[in-house]
Each structure stands twice: as C-alpha cells, then as structure tokens.
Write a protein that holds these residues in place. Structure first.
Motif, PDB file in Angstrom:
ATOM      1  N   GLU A 174      16.198   9.817  -4.968  1.00  0.00           N
ATOM      2  CA  GLU A 174      17.212   8.758  -4.986  1.00  0.00           C
ATOM      3  C   GLU A 174      16.597   7.403  -4.626  1.00  0.00           C
ATOM      4  N   ASN A 175      15.753   7.389  -3.591  1.00  0.00           N
ATOM      5  CA  ASN A 175      15.082   6.142  -3.217  1.00  0.00           C
ATOM      6  C   ASN A 175      14.103   5.689  -4.297  1.00  0.00           C
ATOM      7  N   ARG A 176      13.460   6.639  -4.973  1.00  0.00           N
ATOM      8  CA  ARG A 176      12.568   6.282  -6.080  1.00  0.00           C
ATOM      9  C   ARG A 176      13.336   5.545  -7.164  1.00  0.00           C
ATOM     10  N   THR A 201       0.835  -1.199   0.000  1.00  0.00           N
ATOM     11  CA  THR A 201       0.000   0.000   0.000  1.00  0.00           C
ATOM     12  C   THR A 201       0.871   1.250   0.000  1.00  0.00           C
ATOM     13  N   GLN A 202       0.266   2.379  -0.309  1.00  0.00           N
ATOM     14  CA  GLN A 202       1.033   3.624  -0.366  1.00  0.00           C
ATOM     15  C   GLN A 202       1.504   4.081   1.008  1.00  0.00           C
ATOM     16  N   THR A 207       0.546   5.019 -10.128  1.00  0.00           N
ATOM     17  CA  THR A 207       1.385   6.199  -9.956  1.00  0.00           C
ATOM     18  C   THR A 207       0.693   7.423 -10.534  1.00  0.00           C
ATOM     19  N   HIS A 208       1.152   8.576 -10.119  1.00  0.00           N
ATOM     20  CA  HIS A 208       0.737   9.803 -10.796  1.00  0.00           C
ATOM     21  C   HIS A 208       1.969  10.554 -11.294  1.00  0.00           C
ATOM     22  N   SER A 259       5.448   7.534  -3.365  1.00  0.00           N
ATOM     23  CA  SER A 259       4.922   8.861  -3.027  1.00  0.00           C
ATOM     24  C   SER A 259       5.532   9.448  -1.763  1.00  0.00           C
ATOM     25  N   ALA A 260       6.121   8.626  -0.906  1.00  0.00           N
ATOM     26  CA  ALA A 260       6.641   9.133   0.371  1.00  0.00           C
ATOM     27  C   ALA A 260       8.165   9.070   0.463  1.00  0.00           C
ATOM     28  N   VAL A 261       8.844   8.969  -0.687  1.00  0.00           N
ATOM     29  CA  VAL A 261      10.302   8.853  -0.641  1.00  0.00           C
ATOM     30  C   VAL A 261      10.967   9.871  -1.567  1.00  0.00           C
TER      31      VAL A 261
END
Length: 180
Positions: free
Chosen positions: A141-143, A55-56, A164-165, A136-138
C-alpha cells in the motif's frame, strides 16, 4: 525533464554505485561523466545543490524528531528562515506528517520514514531526484502511494531516477536501463 527513469537490476549490479557517482558522492576509478551538465569529477558541489538523493535506508537521524530532521536538511541547503518555515509546513502537510513533528524518526513505521525521507530529499526543490530502491522496506500500500507522489513530482517538472528490482515498478517508468 519531468520523467521517471528506472535502473532495473539485481543486487550487486551497480545501481547504487552509479547513483552515488552521479550525485558526486563517489569518485569513479576511471572514465568521465556528467550530471545535469556538471562534471562528476570536478563539479560535485554544483551537482549536490541541484539534486536530491534518497537512500534505500532513508538516511534519517533516528534520535531526532521529524521536524528536527527536516530543519537539519534545510540548513544544509541554506534555506533562509522564512523560506524554511513555509517549506517545512508545506512538506509536513503534503507527506501526511503534520501532527508528528515531535515524533522521533526512529519510532516511525516504514511508510512514515519513507515519506519523511522523500520530504527531506525534495526540501530544496531539486531539478533531479535520485531514489535508491526507495520501496524496499515498505508494504504494498505504501509502495503504491509512494509512486503516486513520484508522478506528482514529475507533473511539477522534477526528473527522477529510481533504482529498483521490482518489475511492476520498472513498468511505471518512462524510460529504463537494465544493469547486469
């Protein structure tokens, strides 16, 4: 099989609702559907055994340690003790969580929580992995690192559906559906 399929759309377009229906977690108001050949209305247990869902908000227990979170998920999926031990060691190494086994999930950074949530979602080696806005919460670099891990999973044969958006993430997908 072994591809990343994207759901692109704004908030409120139905991405999360669709994923929850496909996972067998939400019953549709009408119509019919299948996931991995299983009926989403009558074969939810079979679906849940064969899919992973992240989940997000990562669905971690903040007051449990990294190892306790993974142990809990492993028991839910019925992994035997011997298999559980080796699989957890593999995932801790793979997702750079070794040495953090005793750290509480609630005290982790966004990127660390993301890696832990992905480890939990893939613990039982699902055929299909659902990721609901996992980046959405990173930070950027982590993405980027997260997407590298997704491609590694694809190379191993896992099929992934990611909502995703972000347009740059949508461009990385092998196929795409746009929801309005």
């Amino acid at each position: 099989k072994g591809a990343i399929y994207g759901f692109l759309g704004p908030n409120g377009s139905g991405k999360t609702t669709t994923i929850r229906m496909m996972c067998g977690l939400l019953t549709p108001d009408g119509g019919r559907g299948q996931c991995l050949g299983f009926d989403i209305l009558t074969e939810q247990d079979q679906i849940k055994e064969n899919v992973g869902y992240m989940t997000q908000k990562f669905s971690l227990y903040d007051n449990l340690s990294v190892l306790e979170n993974l142990e809990f998920v492993a028991r839910i999926y019925g992994l035997k003790r011997s298999e559980r031990r080796s699989r957890l060691a593999e995932l801790l190494s793979l997702y750079e969580l070794a040495g953090r086994e005793k750290q509480l999930a609630g005290s982790m950074s966004g990127g660390q929580k993301q890696r832990l949530a992905l480890a939990a979602a893939t613990l039982h080696r699902p055929e299909l992995l659902f990721l609901d806005e996992p980046t959405s919460a990173v930070d950027p670099e982590n993405r980027r690192e997260f997407w590298e891990r997704l491609f590694d999973l694809c190379d191993q044969g896992t099929t992934i559906l990611v909502s995703t958006h972000y347009m740059d993430e949508a461009e990385r997908c092998h196929g795409l559906a746009i929801l309005e």
